[in-house]
Enzyme design. Structure first.
Site, PDB file in Angstrom:
ATOM      1  N   ASP A  29      -5.784  14.975 -11.277  1.00 40.48           N
ATOM      2  CA  ASP A  29      -7.252  14.404 -11.707  1.00 40.48           C
ATOM      3  C   ASP A  29      -7.774  12.976 -12.398  1.00 40.48           C
ATOM      4  O   ASP A  29      -7.046  12.094 -12.620  1.00 40.48           O
ATOM      5  CB  ASP A  29      -7.818  15.399 -12.155  1.00 40.48           C
ATOM      6  CG  ASP A  29      -7.180  15.668 -13.160  1.00 40.48           C
ATOM      7  OD1 ASP A  29      -7.446  15.000 -13.783  1.00 40.48           O
ATOM      8  OD2 ASP A  29      -7.259  16.869 -13.021  1.00 40.48           O
ATOM      9  N   ASP A 199      -6.076   0.352   4.267  1.00 41.52           N
ATOM     10  CA  ASP A 199      -5.303   1.578   5.081  1.00 41.52           C
ATOM     11  C   ASP A 199      -5.193   1.487   6.864  1.00 41.52           C
ATOM     12  O   ASP A 199      -5.322   1.175   7.543  1.00 41.52           O
ATOM     13  CB  ASP A 199      -5.377   2.750   4.656  1.00 41.52           C
ATOM     14  CG  ASP A 199      -4.329   3.862   5.417  1.00 41.52           C
ATOM     15  OD1 ASP A 199      -3.164   3.670   4.487  1.00 41.52           O
ATOM     16  OD2 ASP A 199      -4.281   5.127   6.194  1.00 41.52           O
ATOM     17  N   GLU A 256      -2.910  -3.157   4.925  1.00 39.42           N
ATOM     18  CA  GLU A 256      -2.137  -2.659   5.141  1.00 39.42           C
ATOM     19  C   GLU A 256      -1.485  -3.229   6.149  1.00 39.42           C
ATOM     20  O   GLU A 256      -2.623  -2.429   7.272  1.00 39.42           O
ATOM     21  CB  GLU A 256      -2.222  -1.497   5.411  1.00 39.42           C
ATOM     22  CG  GLU A 256      -0.550  -0.799   4.657  1.00 39.42           C
ATOM     23  CD  GLU A 256      -0.364   0.766   5.213  1.00 39.42           C
ATOM     24  OE1 GLU A 256       0.635   1.785   4.879  1.00 39.42           O
ATOM     25  OE2 GLU A 256      -1.169   1.189   5.962  1.00 39.42           O
TER      26      GLU A 256
HETATM   27  C1  GLC Z   1      -0.644   4.450   4.856  1.00 35.51           C
HETATM   28  C2  GLC Z   1      -0.866   5.014   3.456  1.00 35.51           C
HETATM   29  C3  GLC Z   1      -0.276   6.253   4.005  1.00 35.51           C
HETATM   30  C4  GLC Z   1      -0.808   7.142   5.046  1.00 35.51           C
HETATM   31  C5  GLC Z   1      -0.666   6.569   6.197  1.00 35.51           C
HETATM   32  C6  GLC Z   1      -2.226   7.178   7.074  1.00 35.51           C
HETATM   33  O1  GLC Z   1       0.589   4.248   5.359  1.00 35.51           O
HETATM   34  O2  GLC Z   1      -0.133   3.786   2.593  1.00 35.51           O
HETATM   35  O3  GLC Z   1       0.243   7.105   2.609  1.00 35.51           O
HETATM   36  O4  GLC Z   1       0.376   8.589   5.340  1.00 35.51           O
HETATM   37  O5  GLC Z   1      -1.397   5.262   5.918  1.00 35.51           O
HETATM   38  O6  GLC Z   1      -3.169   7.317   6.297  1.00 35.51           O
HETATM   39 CA    CA Z   2      -5.924  18.865 -12.072  1.00 34.05          CA
END
Ligand code: GLC
Ligand code: CA
Length: 562
Positions: A29, A199, A256
């Site tokens: 957390d 992401d 990403e």
């Molecule tokens: C990216 C993240 C991964 C996630 C996916 C969907 O690849 O790094 O952990 O599951 O996106 O959001």
């Molecule tokens: Ca906790």
């Protein structure tokens, strides 16, 4: 060279659910993270990348967001977040958020409305289509197994989800969606966060008309993938986000982006593009995939010559044009020491060798939690021990197809994302000091008695202290940050060696990637007289012959030559 603080920074990635539990419920957390900031400061970390902490039903550990402007209850409150941010800043560090813009949770109020009826104002926030010939609208396959389409009986329609079915994709063709997301990003920027990891950003645009793929296979080069990755309009949308929102703040951004090479990456990170500072590329992560179309689960041994080729291309193409984001592991990948090193007989030297590699490339280094103490894949016995949605979907899909249990488990032990998600090993007390009394949400790696932070801090020769020394060197020597990379010995099967050159300084990096003991011949054009050994993972004898270095297993050396 265009100096920037984010080029000179070392980033540390935190996966909150597994970092530190402060209240004994077995779940990491925000208060737990705050309690460990001195540890990160001491290591030399400049920027913390925090994986998603937003409100989420947690089907994909927070990558399924149900409220972008609130905190997941188990992680704490907005007050806890504000305190974390203050404490990070008061130590002179920065905080980068992880934003999931490709999809939300199916429990996000937008989606709840969107699915309720065809004429709901939020209907077009997501991607809805009618079925075709009694089946889904097209043949695309999800990253997490099965079709990307989920049937919804309320309106007898399908919605698109590239990831789990609880992660419906947002419709970026709808300007209202773009506005909502821009406003939300502003909200976080006004709080004072220092950057974003975007992401799955390569996938926010899908091919016009959502046509069938010729071969609905998985990653990374098959057609289906190209129909929703790195399409031109992604760049228009990112430039728009940059010019309207990001430009006004001194932040760092990293996207990403799977499925691209360095030339294509320049479209995202090129100095003149006004998009992102860096991208995470995946080419080195696919070197152990059996074939380009087979996806991550079909494995072959990776090969050093290919690794050199991929990394060198990224190093040279981006030099002076953009900037690299370097990583060997993260929350989606196996532990680097188990994958590219040797976690059986040479865990310590091989983890240090990989650290030397990561910290001496041009680009910003990203260290994933636990890497700095050489944490390994846990190799759990049974599928019951795994938690990850991708892993479980893969397991069930293969079982249904009749693949033998042991064959599936072999792939999972090597490639499951849970390899990186076991709790951080803080000390040798129960549950590795991750939680005080609770049962951790996923088992602790059984090697925590030996591999833990407390032990590593005490041992001057630990992996942890080696990372610390490397990070300190990177701050001291600009050549480690900005130096131009040149590969030596491209075809050597065991040694990876390169130079970095900046102004009058040169680094020579020598890495033995295996347990053999090859000889490294000193390059003719480098003067051995003025060479100073900056760091090595072995002690060196005074009388050794520097012109013919007999390397030991996984030996790493960095020389400064002037
Ligand atoms: C990216 C993240 C991964 C996630 C996916 C969907 O690849 O790094 O952990 O599951 O996106 O959001
Ligand atoms: Ca906790």
């Amino acid at each position: 060279m265009n100096p920037k603080w984010w080029k000179e920074s070392v980033v540390y990635q935190i996966y909150p659910i597994s970092f530190k539990d402060s209240n004994g419920d077995g779940i990491g957390d925000l208060r737990g993270i705050t309690s460990k900031l001195d540890y990160l400061k001491d290591l030399g970390v400049d920027v913390i990348w925090l994986c998603p902490i937003y409100k989420s039903p947690n089907h994909d550990n927070g990558y399924d967001i149900s409220d972008y402007c609130d905190i997941q209850q188990q992680f704490g409150t907005l007050e806890d977040f504000d305190r974390l941010l203050r404490e990070v800043h008061s130590r002179g560090m920065k905080l980068m958020m992880d934003l999931v813009l490709n999809h939300t949770s199916d429990e996000h109020p937008w989606f709840v409305e969107s699915r309720s009826s065809e004429d709901n104002p939020k209907r077009d926030y997501y991607i809805w289509r009618k079925g075709k010939n009694g089946g889904p609208p097209n043949n695309w396959e999800s990253y997490f197994s099965g079709s990307v389409w989920e049937h919804d009986s309320t309106t007898d329609s399908y919605y698109l989800h590239l990831y789990a079915k609880q992660q419906p994709d947002l419709n970026w063709d709808n300007p209202a969606v773009v506005d909502e997301l821009h406003n939300m990003i502003q909200w976080w920027l006004k709080k004072g966060v220092d950057g974003f990891r975007f992401d799955a950003i390569a996938h926010i645009v899908k091919a016009q008309g959502l046509p069938d793929a010729e071969n609905p296979n998985h990653l990374p080069t098959v057609r289906a993938y190209q129909l929703f990755s790195n399409l031109d309009k992604v760049h228009t949308l990112l430039q728009n986000l940059h010019d309207k929102v990001l430009y006004f703040y001194d932040i760092m951004t990293v996207g990403e982006t799977s499925g691209l090479g360095p030339h294509q990456a320049l479209d995202y990170v090129g100095d003149t593009r006004r998009e992102l500072n860096m991208v995470f590329q995946f080419e080195h992560m696919y070197l152990d995939a059996a074939s380009p179309g087979s996806g991550k689960w079909e494995i072959k041994p990776w090969n050093l010559i290919e690794l050199k080729k991929v990394m060198s291309e990224w190093q040279t193409v981006l030099h002076n044009q953009g900037w690299n984001a370097n990583y060997l592991g993260n929350h989606d990948q196996p532990r680097p020491v188990s994958r590219f090193g040797n976690d059986l007989n040479f865990r310590v030297p091989s983890a240090k060798m990989l650290a030397t590699f990561l910290l001496t490339l041009e680009g910003t280094p990203y260290i994933y939690q636990g890497e700095e103490i050489g944490m390994t894949n846990p190799s759990f016995d049974s599928i019951e021990d795994y938690r990850d949605v991708e892993t479980l979907n893969f397991y069930h899909e293969r079982r249904e197809r009749g693949v033998p249990e042991e064959e599936i488990m072999k792939a999972i032990r090597k490639k499951s994302r849970d390899n990186a998600r076991t709790p951080m090993q803080w000390d040798n007390t129960e549950h590795a000091g991750f939680t005080s009394k609770g049962q951790p949400w996923i088992n602790v790696n059984s090697n925590y008695m030996e591999i833990n932070v407390a032990a590593a801090q005490k041992d001057p020769d630990s992996i942890y202290n080696y990372y610390k020394a490397l990070i300190a060197l990177r701050k001291e020597h600009k050549v480690m940050v900005y130096g131009e990379y040149k590969l030596l010995l491209p075809l050597h099967t065991e040694i990876y060696a390169y130079t970095r050159t900046f102004e009058e300084n040169k680094l020579l990096v020598i890495l033995n990637f295996f347990d053999q003991q090859p000889v490294f011949e000193w390059p003719n054009d480098l003067n051995p007289e003025g060479a100073k050994l900056l760091i090595s993972n072995y002690k060196t004898a005074a009388e050794e012959d520097i012109l013919k270095l007999q390397l030991r297993p996984y030996e790493a050396r960095v020389y400064l030559i002037s």
